[in-house]
Enzyme design. Structure first.
Site, short mmCIF file in Angstrom:
data_model
loop_
_atom_site.label_atom_id
_atom_site.label_comp_id
_atom_site.label_asym_id
_atom_site.label_seq_id
_atom_site.Cartn_x
_atom_site.Cartn_y
_atom_site.Cartn_z
N GLN A 1 32.79 38.15 34.65
CA GLN A 1 32.89 39.57 34.30
C GLN A 1 31.51 40.21 34.26
O GLN A 1 30.55 39.64 33.73
CB GLN A 1 33.57 39.74 32.93
CG GLN A 1 35.04 39.37 32.92
CD GLN A 1 35.93 40.40 33.57
OE1 GLN A 1 35.48 41.41 34.09
NE2 GLN A 1 37.23 40.16 33.54
N CYS B 1 25.80 59.16 45.04
CA CYS B 1 26.16 57.74 45.06
C CYS B 1 27.62 57.56 44.68
O CYS B 1 28.13 58.20 43.77
CB CYS B 1 25.26 56.98 44.09
SG CYS B 1 25.62 55.22 43.99
N CYS C 1 42.84 44.40 35.04
CA CYS C 1 41.92 45.50 35.32
C CYS C 1 42.65 46.66 35.99
O CYS C 1 42.01 47.60 36.47
CB CYS C 1 40.76 45.04 36.17
SG CYS C 1 41.25 44.40 37.79
N TYR D 1 44.50 31.84 37.27
CA TYR D 1 43.37 32.61 37.80
C TYR D 1 42.14 32.37 36.92
O TYR D 1 41.47 33.29 36.47
CB TYR D 1 43.67 34.11 37.86
CG TYR D 1 45.02 34.47 38.45
CD1 TYR D 1 45.18 34.60 39.82
CD2 TYR D 1 46.13 34.66 37.63
CE1 TYR D 1 46.42 34.93 40.36
CE2 TYR D 1 47.38 34.98 38.17
CZ TYR D 1 47.51 35.11 39.52
OH TYR D 1 48.73 35.44 40.06
N ASP E 1 44.99 36.25 34.33
CA ASP E 1 43.97 37.26 34.64
C ASP E 1 43.96 37.45 36.15
O ASP E 1 43.02 37.05 36.84
CB ASP E 1 42.60 36.81 34.12
CG ASP E 1 41.54 37.90 34.26
OD1 ASP E 1 41.90 39.03 34.66
OD2 ASP E 1 40.36 37.62 33.98
#
Length: 456
Positions: free
Chosen positions: A286, A80, A413, A315, A386
């Protein structure tokens, strides 16, 4: 003599993990990236791609296993593509992510003596994801499959459970596939662009246990859909609602523009930071609820809001950060490109009795320079960012430098684009990086979240 060419077999010591999740080894002053390896492994690998300074390899055999190599929690972890690091001990995952952030800030941002706090570990590195979106396909035997794509392909690895998803979603994954099969609904084929159902999307409220099920389809015309959805609502008591999302367009985009709910509610209810939030099928929230809440507390502790500040949350999504900040500030302005998310943010503000938060729909690069117009002709004291993985555009950074807020909170991120943008804010705006807090929002993967605090 061993040749540096595709097909050559080498013995390597794996010393690091890359930001893409691959193990890193070195041979003859060249770097080699090998998936499914762990720092401390000695391996045999075959070169599959070579350039003068680096190459990629395929793991053939682990000759000596690292002390940080562990047995995967998932029986299909080797196939996977959903996770990269199920074979890596959690402590080693955390160390690699911390180093990812340090390396980006030093090498891309050219920050010396990076003020980075120890990474915030997840209390439970399995069963944490509150959202799963599974592509659908049909097996050679004609059985409906749902799962994640096999590594490096669009072939689906069929799953009936997933160890990183909230385990309350597992029964729905296993049973809904069977019901789709029984209904005879056709499955979309991306090569021929025929068939109806494309994805199965599931969300769960970690605090409430409410579940939302969405079928992503090329048509509204699914015979027996109302009866089947009503049966699901009866069978699964925590199912808040069932929706259908229409996506007729070919390509990799999962969601279409329109969603209709069939039974129940078109959203699930969740508790987050002592707020009640409505979360709709494809709204951004999130995936790691607990870690997001802990990082929010870090932000609030760092800002020490006194109730006199004006804050812009760029954002802003559905108001996940905007609303808790608004409870402690004088006024908060949320900017978001998705008009639907802005509507949800306004709904969530009303739901919680918050009347000092205002939301505007549009691109951040156009709205941010105009922020004073929404703030009674004042520049904001604080801007919270963000952005998506690509970071902030030149226009967004230019707008920040023009507004020149006293403080900037940059949540990211992607450490590489974070470091790039922080460098510009420092070099052109004179901002000082106070500290960076990394947090593990995505255990078992190479992804890391972090927040940076800057002062003018």
């Amino acid at each position: 003599m061993t040749q540096w060419q595709q097909g050559t077999t080498l013995e390597l010591d794996i010393t690091d993990l890359s930001s893409d999740g691959d193990g890193v080894g070195r041979w003859d002053n060249r770097v080699i990236f090998v998936p499914d390896t762990v720092p401390g492994d000695r391996i045999q690998a075959r070169l599959t791609f070579v350039k003068p300074k680096f190459g990629r390899g395929q793991l053939l055999q682990v000759l000596e296993a690292s002390s940080d190599r562990v047995r995967p929690a998932c029986i299909v972890a080797d196939k996977c593509g959903g996770c990269q690091w199920q074979t890596v001990a959690y402590s080693a995952q955390l160390a690699a992510k911390q180093q990812q952030v340090v390396d980006a800030l030093e090498r891309i941002g050219h920050f010396a003596n990076v003020p980075i706090s120890p990474i915030m570990a997840a209390d439970h590195p399995l069963s944490y994801r509150n959202k799963a979106t599974y592509p659908l396909s049909v097996s050679a035997e004609g059985k409906v499959k749902a799962g994640y794509f096999r590594k490096g392909s669009h072939q689906i690895v069929n799953l009936n459970q997933c160890p990183v998803q909230d385990d309350r979603l597992d029964p729905l994954l296993a049973e809904v596939k069977q019901d789709i099969q029984a209904q005879g609904w056709s499955i979309y084929d991306e090569e021929t662009q025929t068939g109806d159902l494309r994805h199965l999307a599931l969300r769960v409220g970690r605090r409430t246990g409410q579940i939302l099920l969405t079928l992503i389809s090329t048509t509204w015309d699914l015979p027996g859909i109302e009866e089947q959805c009503a049966e699901w609502k009866t069978r699964f008591p925590d199912l808040a609602g069932v929706c259908v999302n229409l996506n007729k367009k070919p390509g990799n985009a999962i969601w279409g523009a329109e969603t209709r709910f069939v039974v129940g509610e078109p959203y699930l209810e969740e508790r987050f930071a002592n707020l009640t939030l409505h979360i709709y099928p494809n709204a951004f929230f999130q995936v790691h609820t607990e870690q997001a809440e802990r990082l929010l507390r870090v932000i609030l502790d760092e800002l020490q809001l006194q109730g006199t500040e004006t804050v812009v949350d760029a954002y802003c999504g559905i108001g996940t950060l905007t609303l808790p900040i608004a409870q402690r500030a004088q006024y908060c302005l949320g900017l978001e490109v998705q008009a639907e998310a802005v509507e949800i943010a306004i709904e969530n503000a009303k739901l919680n009795g918050i009347d000092n938060a205002h939301f505007e729909a549009g691109t951040v690069d156009k709205l941010l320079p105009d922020a004073p117009r929404f703030l009674q002709d004042q520049s904001p004291d604080i801007v919270v960012l963000d952005p998506p993985r690509k970071g902030c555009s030149d226009r967004v950074l230019g707008g920040l430098l023009t507004l020149r807020p006293q403080r900037i909170v940059y949540m990211s991120c992607n450490p590489a684009t974070l470091a790039r943008d922080l460098k510009r804010l420092r070099d052109e705006g004179g901002y000082r990086l106070q500290r960076v807090q990394a947090a593990d929002f995505f255990p078992q993967t190479a992804h890391v979240e972090c927040v940076a605090f800057l002062v003018a």
